[in-house]
Design a protein around this motif. Sequence first.
Motif, PDB file in Angstrom:
ATOM      1  N   HIS A  20      20.942   4.764  -0.667  1.00 44.55           N
ATOM      2  CA  HIS A  20      21.341   5.286   0.526  1.00 44.55           C
ATOM      3  C   HIS A  20      20.562   6.266   1.218  1.00 44.55           C
ATOM      4  N   VAL A  21      20.009   5.861   2.292  1.00 46.58           N
ATOM      5  CA  VAL A  21      18.836   6.712   2.978  1.00 46.58           C
ATOM      6  C   VAL A  21      19.436   7.249   4.383  1.00 46.58           C
ATOM      7  N   PHE A  22      19.705   8.620   4.721  1.00 43.40           N
ATOM      8  CA  PHE A  22      20.040   9.013   5.888  1.00 43.40           C
ATOM      9  C   PHE A  22      18.866   9.693   6.678  1.00 43.40           C
ATOM     10  N   ILE A  23      18.835   9.555   7.927  1.00 44.88           N
ATOM     11  CA  ILE A  23      18.304  10.514   8.771  1.00 44.88           C
ATOM     12  C   ILE A  23      18.980  11.329   9.945  1.00 44.88           C
ATOM     13  N   GLU A  24      18.416  12.340  10.294  1.00 44.36           N
ATOM     14  CA  GLU A  24      18.907  13.114  11.298  1.00 44.36           C
ATOM     15  C   GLU A  24      18.069  13.153  12.673  1.00 44.36           C
ATOM     16  N   THR A  25      18.370  12.513  13.783  1.00 43.00           N
ATOM     17  CA  THR A  25      17.518  12.380  15.184  1.00 43.00           C
ATOM     18  C   THR A  25      18.509  13.017  16.207  1.00 43.00           C
ATOM     19  N   ASN A  26      17.864  13.701  17.077  1.00 38.46           N
ATOM     20  CA  ASN A  26      18.653  14.494  17.969  1.00 38.46           C
ATOM     21  C   ASN A  26      19.888  15.169  17.532  1.00 38.46           C
ATOM     22  N   GLY A  27      19.996  15.730  16.289  1.00 40.15           N
ATOM     23  CA  GLY A  27      21.331  16.437  15.774  1.00 40.15           C
ATOM     24  C   GLY A  27      22.276  15.481  15.369  1.00 40.15           C
ATOM     25  N   ARG A  28      21.970  13.962  15.215  1.00 41.01           N
ATOM     26  CA  ARG A  28      22.885  12.981  14.998  1.00 41.01           C
ATOM     27  C   ARG A  28      22.652  12.383  13.518  1.00 41.01           C
ATOM     28  N   MET A  29      23.409  12.240  12.699  1.00 40.56           N
ATOM     29  CA  MET A  29      23.268  11.621  11.398  1.00 40.56           C
ATOM     30  C   MET A  29      23.372  10.238  11.401  1.00 40.56           C
ATOM     31  N   GLU A  30      22.481   9.763  10.746  1.00 40.27           N
ATOM     32  CA  GLU A  30      22.576   8.176  10.682  1.00 40.27           C
ATOM     33  C   GLU A  30      22.063   7.457   9.514  1.00 40.27           C
ATOM     34  N   LYS A  31      22.829   6.469   9.043  1.00 47.61           N
ATOM     35  CA  LYS A  31      22.316   5.713   7.858  1.00 47.61           C
ATOM     36  C   LYS A  31      21.323   4.750   8.184  1.00 47.61           C
ATOM     37  N   CYS A  69       0.911  -1.266  -0.182  1.00 54.49           N
ATOM     38  CA  CYS A  69       0.196  -0.030  -0.056  1.00 54.49           C
ATOM     39  C   CYS A  69       0.842   1.270   0.031  1.00 54.49           C
ATOM     40  N   ASP A  70       1.780   1.216   0.766  1.00 54.58           N
ATOM     41  CA  ASP A  70       2.851   2.368   1.104  1.00 54.58           C
ATOM     42  C   ASP A  70       3.445   2.660  -0.313  1.00 54.58           C
ATOM     43  N   ASP A  71       3.854   1.465  -1.313  1.00 57.49           N
ATOM     44  CA  ASP A  71       4.669   1.653  -2.424  1.00 57.49           C
ATOM     45  C   ASP A  71       3.515   2.348  -3.442  1.00 57.49           C
ATOM     46  N   ILE A  72       2.289   1.763  -3.648  1.00 53.26           N
ATOM     47  CA  ILE A  72       1.611   2.372  -4.587  1.00 53.26           C
ATOM     48  C   ILE A  72       0.716   3.669  -4.131  1.00 53.26           C
ATOM     49  N   LEU A  73       0.405   3.600  -3.067  1.00 51.42           N
ATOM     50  CA  LEU A  73      -0.440   4.818  -2.483  1.00 51.42           C
ATOM     51  C   LEU A  73       0.335   6.135  -1.922  1.00 51.42           C
ATOM     52  N   GLY A  74       1.412   5.575  -1.197  1.00 52.96           N
ATOM     53  CA  GLY A  74       2.051   6.647  -0.397  1.00 52.96           C
ATOM     54  C   GLY A  74       3.545   6.906  -1.118  1.00 52.96           C
ATOM     55  N   TYR A  75       4.453   6.971  -0.060  1.00 55.23           N
ATOM     56  CA  TYR A  75       5.623   7.345  -0.351  1.00 55.23           C
ATOM     57  C   TYR A  75       6.770   6.274  -0.472  1.00 55.23           C
ATOM     58  N   GLY A  76       6.158   4.954  -0.491  1.00 56.06           N
ATOM     59  CA  GLY A  76       6.919   3.748  -0.523  1.00 56.06           C
ATOM     60  C   GLY A  76       7.808   3.581   0.700  1.00 56.06           C
ATOM     61  N   PRO A  77       9.075   3.398   0.592  1.00 57.53           N
ATOM     62  CA  PRO A  77      10.173   3.207   1.690  1.00 57.53           C
ATOM     63  C   PRO A  77      10.064   4.278   2.455  1.00 57.53           C
ATOM     64  N   LEU A  78       9.823   5.650   2.083  1.00 59.78           N
ATOM     65  CA  LEU A  78       9.901   6.835   2.998  1.00 59.78           C
ATOM     66  C   LEU A  78       8.698   6.750   3.992  1.00 59.78           C
ATOM     67  N   GLU A  79       7.567   5.921   3.967  1.00 64.53           N
ATOM     68  CA  GLU A  79       6.305   6.182   4.608  1.00 64.53           C
ATOM     69  C   GLU A  79       6.959   6.004   6.208  1.00 64.53           C
ATOM     70  N   PRO A  80       7.496   4.804   6.570  1.00 67.22           N
ATOM     71  CA  PRO A  80       7.882   4.810   8.058  1.00 67.22           C
ATOM     72  C   PRO A  80       8.798   5.815   8.461  1.00 67.22           C
ATOM     73  N   LEU A  81       9.576   6.570   7.595  1.00 69.84           N
ATOM     74  CA  LEU A  81      10.103   7.677   8.377  1.00 69.84           C
ATOM     75  C   LEU A  81       9.389   9.024   8.253  1.00 69.84           C
ATOM     76  N   LEU A  82       8.558   9.011   7.417  1.00 68.34           N
ATOM     77  CA  LEU A  82       7.637  10.164   7.397  1.00 68.34           C
ATOM     78  C   LEU A  82       6.748  10.481   8.789  1.00 68.34           C
ATOM     79  N   VAL A  83       6.448   9.066   9.312  1.00 72.81           N
ATOM     80  CA  VAL A  83       5.491   9.318  10.488  1.00 72.81           C
ATOM     81  C   VAL A  83       6.384   9.220  11.708  1.00 72.81           C
ATOM     82  N   ARG A  84       7.669   9.256  11.767  1.00 70.38           N
ATOM     83  CA  ARG A  84       8.350   9.216  12.962  1.00 70.38           C
ATOM     84  C   ARG A  84       8.669  10.740  13.324  1.00 70.38           C
TER      85      ARG A  84
END
Length: 473
Positions: A140-151, A112-127
């Motif tokens: 390569h997908v990185f996120i920043e949480t609490n000032g820290r960059m992580e892959k 559903c996420d792939d077809i209707l939403g933003y695919g693999p990004l969905e779980p990140l968008l709700v966090r």
Amino acid sequence: MFGKKASGNTSRKAVAPAVDTSIEAEKIIEPEEVPKQQPAAPMKDGAESEAYYETKATIFNALFETIDVSALAGMEAVAARQEIRTIVDEIIAIRNVRLSVVEQNQLISEICDDILGYGPLEPLLVREDIADIMVNGAKHVFIETNGRMEKTNIRFRDNAQLMNICQRIVSQVGRRVDESSPICDARLLDGSRVNVIAPPLAIDGPTLTIRKFKKDKLRLDNLVGFGSISPAGAKVLKIIGACQCNILISGGTGSGKTTLLNCLTAFIHPDERIITCEDAAELQLQQPHVVRLETRPPNLEGKGKITMSDLVKNCLRMRPERIIVGEVRGPEAFDLLQAMNTGHDGSMGTLHANSPREGLSRLESMITMGGFSLPTRTIREMIVGSIDIVIQATRLRDGSRKITHITEVLGMEGDVIVTQDLVLYEMGGEDAQGKIIGEHKSTGIARPAFWERARYFNLEKDLALALDEAGEG
Ligand SMILES: Nc1ncnc2c1ncn2[C@@H]1O[C@H](COP(=O)(O)OP(=O)(O)O)[C@@H](O)[C@H]1O
Ligand SMILES: [Mg+2]
């Protein structure tokens, strides 16, 4: 059931208009080339089995062949998900695929996420804890949480799928991204800011940067809690905000400029008429009398662009008491200074610089580059006459964000702008965990230049106390 048909050949293309979906569609039908589904939902340690991803790819392809996916996109989200669930359940039953209930549910939600939403990004968008999401090509997908960059180990199937999702994001705001217009800014429905830069400009694949929108903006108390500013420093800021100083907030990307600006607006008197100008509305003012303006990029035909400078100029005709510019980066610097100079005390803006001094010279060069042929000295005099305070925000190497300078602009000595630091952050060293140790200290100025202003607002005693307290470190 809707949209069922014998072959999916024509409808496949409809999933994603305007991008080269053909590559992806091609990949999907070639059985030898079935792309392995990469981990979608799992983050750090969700090592799903290869078999699971193969199953998912098979079912995904079967689904594509069964239904008109473009019709799904036009449906209500809940109904579309239900539709996908029904068909996938059917496919699983017919093909005799063995999956646990948990796996089956996960699989359906990922599809559903792939077809209707933003695919693999969905779980990140709700966090809620993520500040930025950075996608550098499919793998390569990185996120920043609490000032820290992580892959993360989130991946897209391939660059075509990623491009597809980029396209879906920007098309919501009526824009397009492809080889002929490979740069695009957009906004998600939740207010998050998005930038896409695609090949050939981005060499290693579509590159997506999302600055997540935070619903609950940090308040000055929170910044004190984080140690970004000392309690006494916060009191000084409060007074600066309340007594209508013209303020420039300087800092690097993600250093907390907008957050700080938002904090300072909390101390504006509720009777004041405030106009905010932003590229994408981020500020959340609590006052009753606020007009929010937003710039506009050109449309697909390259027309209709409204710049920050246009907005700030227009502001002046709207009888503002304070003008707040989200980010000053171009010729609007001139318009903002003009506004500050002509009785709109308490105006504020942020700009990108690494120290208060650099901030002031950036302001100068923005005006010079904006084509205003004024002598340097005149521009500097204008800056001195407009800006009262520069506040520097910095993201330190341990990821923490600090307010490192509260600095006054005093005047000119010859051709040079003279400034005076009121509060500084002094770095001591690092503790065993690599956290930076330091403290905020007053520089010992007992009577800052904005003293009279504070007195006018009956805040001079508070100011004296706050500075005194800050002096104790
Ligand atoms: N003092 C702070 N302590 C912790 N996090 C902060 C602080 N200031 C800002 N942030 C967070 O950092 C991110 C970037 O802040 P923002 O104000 O948008 O930066 P900028 O405008 O400088 O690019 C946001 O997620 C914000 O909530
Ligand atoms: Mg910002």
